[in-house]
Motif scaffolding. Sequence first.
Motif, PDB file in Angstrom:
ATOM      1  N   ILE A  21      -6.363  20.616   3.585  1.00  0.00           N
ATOM      2  CA  ILE A  21      -7.359  21.515   3.482  1.00  0.00           C
ATOM      3  C   ILE A  21      -7.423  22.070   2.022  1.00  0.00           C
ATOM      4  CG2 ILE A  21      -8.355  23.605   4.219  1.00  0.00           C
ATOM      5  CD1 ILE A  21      -7.598  22.829   6.980  1.00  0.00           C
ATOM      6  N   LEU A  22      -5.822  22.408   1.358  1.00  0.00           N
ATOM      7  CA  LEU A  22      -5.722  23.014   0.268  1.00  0.00           C
ATOM      8  C   LEU A  22      -5.838  22.139  -1.097  1.00  0.00           C
ATOM      9  CD1 LEU A  22      -2.998  25.911   1.048  1.00  0.00           C
ATOM     10  CD2 LEU A  22      -5.553  25.969   0.912  1.00  0.00           C
ATOM     11  N   SER A  23      -5.691  20.824  -0.522  1.00  0.00           N
ATOM     12  CA  SER A  23      -5.578  20.022  -1.697  1.00  0.00           C
ATOM     13  C   SER A  23      -6.541  19.303  -2.216  1.00  0.00           C
ATOM     14  CB  SER A  23      -4.482  18.540  -1.251  1.00  0.00           C
ATOM     15  OG  SER A  23      -4.632  17.536  -2.030  1.00  0.00           O
ATOM     16  N   ASP A  24      -6.643  18.946  -3.519  1.00  0.00           N
ATOM     17  CA  ASP A  24      -7.974  18.515  -4.075  1.00  0.00           C
ATOM     18  C   ASP A  24      -8.094  16.871  -3.903  1.00  0.00           C
ATOM     19  OD1 ASP A  24      -8.863  21.123  -4.828  1.00  0.00           O
ATOM     20  OD2 ASP A  24      -7.653  20.944  -6.747  1.00  0.00           O
ATOM     21  N   ILE A  25      -6.845  16.255  -3.871  1.00  0.00           N
ATOM     22  CA  ILE A  25      -6.844  14.876  -3.886  1.00  0.00           C
ATOM     23  C   ILE A  25      -6.186  14.653  -2.425  1.00  0.00           C
ATOM     24  CG2 ILE A  25      -5.883  12.646  -4.585  1.00  0.00           C
ATOM     25  CD1 ILE A  25      -5.329  14.316  -7.304  1.00  0.00           C
ATOM     26  N   HIS A  26      -7.180  13.960  -1.257  1.00  0.00           N
ATOM     27  CA  HIS A  26      -6.805  13.872   0.065  1.00  0.00           C
ATOM     28  C   HIS A  26      -6.248  12.505   0.357  1.00  0.00           C
ATOM     29  CE1 HIS A  26      -8.996  17.536   0.517  1.00  0.00           C
ATOM     30  NE2 HIS A  26     -10.119  16.986  -0.267  1.00  0.00           N
ATOM     31  N   THR A  27      -4.712  12.526  -0.074  1.00  0.00           N
ATOM     32  CA  THR A  27      -3.937  11.429   0.366  1.00  0.00           C
ATOM     33  C   THR A  27      -2.596  11.459   0.939  1.00  0.00           C
ATOM     34  OG1 THR A  27      -2.909  11.548  -2.144  1.00  0.00           O
ATOM     35  CG2 THR A  27      -4.896  10.320  -1.972  1.00  0.00           C
ATOM     36  N   VAL A  28      -2.098  10.446   1.362  1.00  0.00           N
ATOM     37  CA  VAL A  28      -1.023  10.606   2.238  1.00  0.00           C
ATOM     38  C   VAL A  28      -0.125   9.261   2.013  1.00  0.00           C
ATOM     39  CG1 VAL A  28      -1.767   9.723   4.445  1.00  0.00           C
ATOM     40  CG2 VAL A  28       0.017  11.233   4.380  1.00  0.00           C
ATOM     41  N   SER A  29       1.148   9.244   2.032  1.00  0.00           N
ATOM     42  CA  SER A  29       1.899   8.166   1.797  1.00  0.00           C
ATOM     43  C   SER A  29       1.784   7.248   2.868  1.00  0.00           C
ATOM     44  CB  SER A  29       3.326   8.342   1.264  1.00  0.00           C
ATOM     45  OG  SER A  29       4.119   9.097   2.774  1.00  0.00           O
ATOM     46  N   ALA A  30       2.051   5.868   2.566  1.00  0.00           N
ATOM     47  CA  ALA A  30       1.928   4.952   3.754  1.00  0.00           C
ATOM     48  C   ALA A  30       2.899   5.165   4.725  1.00  0.00           C
ATOM     49  CB  ALA A  30       2.064   3.617   3.336  1.00  0.00           C
ATOM     50  N   SER A  31       4.189   5.475   4.437  1.00  0.00           N
ATOM     51  CA  SER A  31       5.128   5.602   5.580  1.00  0.00           C
ATOM     52  C   SER A  31       4.836   6.855   6.262  1.00  0.00           C
ATOM     53  CB  SER A  31       6.397   5.775   4.816  1.00  0.00           C
ATOM     54  OG  SER A  31       6.452   6.859   3.838  1.00  0.00           O
ATOM     55  N   PHE A  32       4.155   8.081   5.622  1.00  0.00           N
ATOM     56  CA  PHE A  32       4.064   9.352   6.349  1.00  0.00           C
ATOM     57  C   PHE A  32       2.718   9.041   7.328  1.00  0.00           C
ATOM     58  CE2 PHE A  32       2.488  13.521   7.352  1.00  0.00           C
ATOM     59  CZ  PHE A  32       3.838  14.153   7.267  1.00  0.00           C
ATOM     60  N   GLY A  63      -7.692  -2.570   1.699  1.00  0.00           N
ATOM     61  CA  GLY A  63      -8.162  -1.257   1.185  1.00  0.00           C
ATOM     62  C   GLY A  63      -7.231  -0.100   1.751  1.00  0.00           C
ATOM     63  N   ASN A  64      -7.296   1.084   1.516  1.00  0.00           N
ATOM     64  CA  ASN A  64      -6.663   2.074   1.804  1.00  0.00           C
ATOM     65  C   ASN A  64      -7.419   3.369   1.955  1.00  0.00           C
ATOM     66  OD1 ASN A  64      -7.477   2.866  -0.722  1.00  0.00           O
ATOM     67  ND2 ASN A  64      -5.388   3.392  -1.530  1.00  0.00           N
ATOM     68  N   LEU A  65      -8.701   3.083   2.280  1.00  0.00           N
ATOM     69  CA  LEU A  65      -9.418   4.305   2.774  1.00  0.00           C
ATOM     70  C   LEU A  65      -9.744   4.371   4.092  1.00  0.00           C
ATOM     71  CD1 LEU A  65     -11.532   6.576   1.654  1.00  0.00           C
ATOM     72  CD2 LEU A  65     -13.351   4.870   1.722  1.00  0.00           C
ATOM     73  N   VAL A  91      -6.826   2.207  10.539  1.00  0.00           N
ATOM     74  CA  VAL A  91      -5.801   1.427   9.489  1.00  0.00           C
ATOM     75  C   VAL A  91      -6.022  -0.228   9.841  1.00  0.00           C
ATOM     76  CG1 VAL A  91      -3.396   0.797   9.057  1.00  0.00           C
ATOM     77  CG2 VAL A  91      -4.001   3.270   9.189  1.00  0.00           C
ATOM     78  N   VAL A  92      -6.175  -0.618  11.291  1.00  0.00           N
ATOM     79  CA  VAL A  92      -6.357  -1.784  11.504  1.00  0.00           C
ATOM     80  C   VAL A  92      -7.527  -2.463  11.125  1.00  0.00           C
ATOM     81  CG1 VAL A  92      -6.641  -3.319  13.435  1.00  0.00           C
ATOM     82  CG2 VAL A  92      -4.894  -1.736  13.589  1.00  0.00           C
ATOM     83  N   LYS A  93      -8.539  -1.444  10.920  1.00  0.00           N
ATOM     84  CA  LYS A  93     -10.045  -2.117  10.224  1.00  0.00           C
ATOM     85  C   LYS A  93      -9.889  -2.448   8.891  1.00  0.00           C
ATOM     86  CE  LYS A  93     -12.639   1.583  11.350  1.00  0.00           C
ATOM     87  NZ  LYS A  93     -14.043   2.124  11.358  1.00  0.00           N
ATOM     88  N   LEU A  94      -8.777  -1.934   8.155  1.00  0.00           N
ATOM     89  CA  LEU A  94      -8.546  -2.388   6.734  1.00  0.00           C
ATOM     90  C   LEU A  94      -7.899  -3.859   6.431  1.00  0.00           C
ATOM     91  CD1 LEU A  94      -7.314   1.093   5.651  1.00  0.00           C
ATOM     92  CD2 LEU A  94      -9.407   0.248   5.436  1.00  0.00           C
ATOM     93  N   THR A  95      -7.636  -4.269   7.528  1.00  0.00           N
ATOM     94  CA  THR A  95      -6.856  -5.644   7.617  1.00  0.00           C
ATOM     95  C   THR A  95      -7.542  -6.805   7.186  1.00  0.00           C
ATOM     96  OG1 THR A  95      -5.192  -6.982   8.823  1.00  0.00           O
ATOM     97  CG2 THR A  95      -7.066  -6.275   9.995  1.00  0.00           C
ATOM     98  N   CYS A  96      -6.558  -7.653   6.502  1.00  0.00           N
ATOM     99  CA  CYS A  96      -7.504  -8.969   6.226  1.00  0.00           C
ATOM    100  C   CYS A  96      -6.761  -9.958   6.656  1.00  0.00           C
ATOM    101  CB  CYS A  96      -7.184  -9.225   4.603  1.00  0.00           C
ATOM    102  SG  CYS A  96      -7.837  -7.788   3.396  1.00  0.00           S
ATOM    103  N   SER A  97      -5.908  -9.944   7.693  1.00  0.00           N
ATOM    104  CA  SER A  97      -5.138 -10.910   8.358  1.00  0.00           C
ATOM    105  C   SER A  97      -5.603 -10.892   9.919  1.00  0.00           C
ATOM    106  CB  SER A  97      -3.727 -10.661   8.282  1.00  0.00           C
ATOM    107  OG  SER A  97      -3.210  -9.318   8.600  1.00  0.00           O
ATOM    108  N   ASP A  98      -5.104 -11.791  10.620  1.00  0.00           N
ATOM    109  CA  ASP A  98      -5.332 -12.198  11.913  1.00  0.00           C
ATOM    110  C   ASP A  98      -4.662 -11.164  12.830  1.00  0.00           C
ATOM    111  OD1 ASP A  98      -6.304 -13.328  14.269  1.00  0.00           O
ATOM    112  OD2 ASP A  98      -4.598 -14.650  14.473  1.00  0.00           O
ATOM    113  N   VAL A 158       1.092  -1.184   0.127  1.00  0.00           N
ATOM    114  CA  VAL A 158      -0.011  -0.051   0.048  1.00  0.00           C
ATOM    115  C   VAL A 158       0.788   1.052   0.199  1.00  0.00           C
ATOM    116  CG1 VAL A 158      -1.711   1.284   1.374  1.00  0.00           C
ATOM    117  CG2 VAL A 158      -1.792  -1.023   1.249  1.00  0.00           C
ATOM    118  N   SER A 159       0.841   1.887  -1.078  1.00  0.00           N
ATOM    119  CA  SER A 159       1.712   3.064  -1.172  1.00  0.00           C
ATOM    120  C   SER A 159       1.123   4.187  -0.667  1.00  0.00           C
ATOM    121  CB  SER A 159       2.167   3.242  -2.563  1.00  0.00           C
ATOM    122  OG  SER A 159       1.003   3.477  -3.331  1.00  0.00           O
ATOM    123  N   TYR A 160      -0.158   4.089  -0.638  1.00  0.00           N
ATOM    124  CA  TYR A 160      -0.840   5.556   0.208  1.00  0.00           C
ATOM    125  C   TYR A 160      -2.303   5.239   0.799  1.00  0.00           C
ATOM    126  CZ  TYR A 160      -3.757   5.459  -4.162  1.00  0.00           C
ATOM    127  OH  TYR A 160      -4.984   5.102  -4.921  1.00  0.00           O
TER     128      TYR A 160
END
Length: 308
Positions: free
Chosen positions: A83-94, A168-170, A181-188, A7-9
């Motif tokens: 707030i200023l951005s039109d695409i509300h994403t962030v890298s996974a590491s950040f 997922g990444n939302l 983030v934990v809610k997005l997991t598919c693993s145990d 997951v890159s972002y």
Amino acid sequence: MINSSQVSYFTFGAYFELGLLKYFVFVIIMSLYILILCSNLLLIVVICVNRSLHEPMYMFLCSLFVNELYGSTGLFPLLLLQILSDIHTVSASFCYLQIFCLYTYANVQFYNLAVMSYDRYLAICCPLQYNTRMTANKITFLIAVTWLFPLLAIVVMISLNSSLQLCGNLIDRLFCDNYSVVKLTCSDTTVNNIYGLIYTFTIIAVLPTVIFYTYIKILKVCFSGSKQTRQKAASTCTPHLLSLLNFSFGCIFEVVQSRFDMSHTPIIVRIFLSLYFLTCQPLFNPLMYGLNLTKIRIVCKSLVFGKM
């Protein structure tokens, strides 16, 4: 199925289209951030520069203000950018870095408040032994524990969570949140849950116990002591109690926002609940301690307005 390393972002789902109003919101949030920076920095400088404030209570306050600068910086720069951005994403590491900053901020804040309640207990209940029991080495040890234990605990938490497989990444928040983030997991997540429960139980078992015990002792001394003792307790404990109350409200709002379905709640209410914990505490504490503690108030006046 993909793991977190793939997951890159992450995408924030809580932002909505503001149009030109986003510039007004940006100015308001930026003003709050500048106010937090200036007020906390002012009190840190006041405590560090003035030798009359080199006492245990003010050292713990300095640690509190440093933590508020740290937590605010973990939130506001990315929030302003989004707030200023039109695409509300962030890298996974950040995103994981922000989770680390915000969670350590919250934990250090709780530890700091517990240590400050212990300091007030010694000052009011054991005034003759205060200087011998609250030594420089003990102050250093308490501040070190206040910072190092939460930092290590959150490092372990992030390490466990970053190895989970995600579907997922939302993230339906304004910023990165561990639970989202934990809610997005598919693993145990058994190991993660056990670790989280043990750490949470440790905090709940130790820190509130320290706070309740110290204030029960303080109240006993106040009811049985002189008027002067009650006045001293009120002047030094009132800001701390109000800070604890504000912190508790923030914790409740954060739990409600994270753990319960808020989809039917107005978006403005959801934003307020999200930002209260990370905004009101850094704004509230400098104002409360600066106005209520006479020594700080006098030194601040001399710095801002000059000596009379």
